[in-house]
Design an enzyme around this catalytic site. Structure first.
Site, mmCIF file in Angstrom:
data_model
loop_
_atom_site.group_PDB
_atom_site.id
_atom_site.type_symbol
_atom_site.label_atom_id
_atom_site.label_comp_id
_atom_site.label_asym_id
_atom_site.label_seq_id
_atom_site.Cartn_x
_atom_site.Cartn_y
_atom_site.Cartn_z
ATOM 1 C CB ALA A 10 -1.439 0.172 0.978
ATOM 2 C CG HIS A 11 -1.299 4.881 1.049
ATOM 3 N ND1 HIS A 11 -0.491 5.519 2.560
ATOM 4 C CD2 HIS A 11 -2.314 4.119 1.197
ATOM 5 C CE1 HIS A 11 -1.773 5.359 3.326
ATOM 6 N NE2 HIS A 11 -2.772 4.446 3.099
ATOM 7 C CG ASP A 12 2.693 7.972 1.837
ATOM 8 O OD1 ASP A 12 3.161 8.594 2.389
ATOM 9 O OD2 ASP A 12 1.144 6.857 1.729
ATOM 10 C CG HIS A 16 1.475 5.218 6.879
ATOM 11 N ND1 HIS A 16 1.962 6.590 6.047
ATOM 12 C CD2 HIS A 16 0.149 5.519 6.541
ATOM 13 C CE1 HIS A 16 1.612 7.055 5.798
ATOM 14 N NE2 HIS A 16 0.390 6.912 5.661
#
Length: 234
Positions: free
Chosen positions: A107-109, A127
């Site tokens: 996922a993102h980050d 994250h």
């Protein structure tokens, strides 16, 4: 030279190094930077927008390149139908010599450090950070903002709901530490004395015993990194 299958689509700002293999039906949506010698399998999607409810998803099919970028290093194997999403707050990063098996989700980050293995269908929420040389078993999942420490082994089907210390073995739902990853430490060339301390330490609650590894040869930096990042959720 890169080998790019005719059915692959590179959209927007995509930068490739040399010697990459981009397989059939791969979709890469910039901004994405990819280094050298990567193998990217059929149907992989790299660069879709971050899955955040408040994110303004583009309604123009000609302007899909939106997000804070993805940076992929060198020598990685990314197997079939993997998904890696654009950064939201920061840049999503995959290091060097990472092996991502089929249908995994980053996922993102997220930050995936060097030498990590993600088995088939591993799911990483936003994250998440995976330390160098860690190995996550088939179908395991990691809650957002968790940090899985260096050389940690996570058992198949585990649900990681809190950060895991370096050089540990963890499994279950929720995942808990069940000893030291002595095999992973041996493969990393960590001295026998340090491994012995780790094995003894992880027989006790690690929250109270992690200081036993601080400063020991081969592991001190990883322990300090885990302490800092697990404390801040970074």
């Amino acid at each position: 030279m890169n080998s790019i299958h005719s059915s692959a689509q590179l959209i927007g700002e995509v930068s490739l190094g040399e010697g990459n293999m981009i397989g059939p039906l791969v979709v890469i949506i910039g901004p994405v930077t990819i280094g050298d010698g990567n193998w990217i399998g059929t149907g992989t999607v790299i660069g879709a927008p971050p899955e955040v409810g408040s994110w303004e998803h583009p309604m123009d099919a000609a302007r899909l390149d939106t997000g804070n970028g993805i940076l992929i290093g060198n020598g990685n194997v990314i197997r079939e139908y993997v998904q890696i999403h654009q950064g939201w707050r920061e840049t999503t990063r995959v290091g060097n010599n990472v092996f991502v098996m089929n249908q995994s989700y980053i996922a993102h980050d997220c930050v995936i450090e060097d030498g990590v293995t993600l088995a088939s269908s591993v799911l990483l929420a936003g994250h998440v950070r995976i330390g160098a040389g860690a190995n996550l078993g088939l179908g395991s999942s990691v809650h957002q903002r968790c940090y899985v420490g260096e050389r940690t082994m996570v058992g198949m089907g585990s649900v990681v709901t809190r950060s895991l210390p370096p050089f540990s073995k963890a499994y279950g739902n929720p995942a808990r530490v069940h000893g030291a990853n002595a095999v992973g430490m041996e493969r990393a060339g960590i001295p026998e004395g340090t491994i012995a301390v780790a094995v003894a330490m992880y027989d006790r609650p690690y929250e109270k015993s992690l200081q036993s590894l601080a400063g020991l040869p081969g592991v001190g930096a990883a322990v300090e990194s885990w302490r800092q990042r697990s404390a801040t959720g970074a």
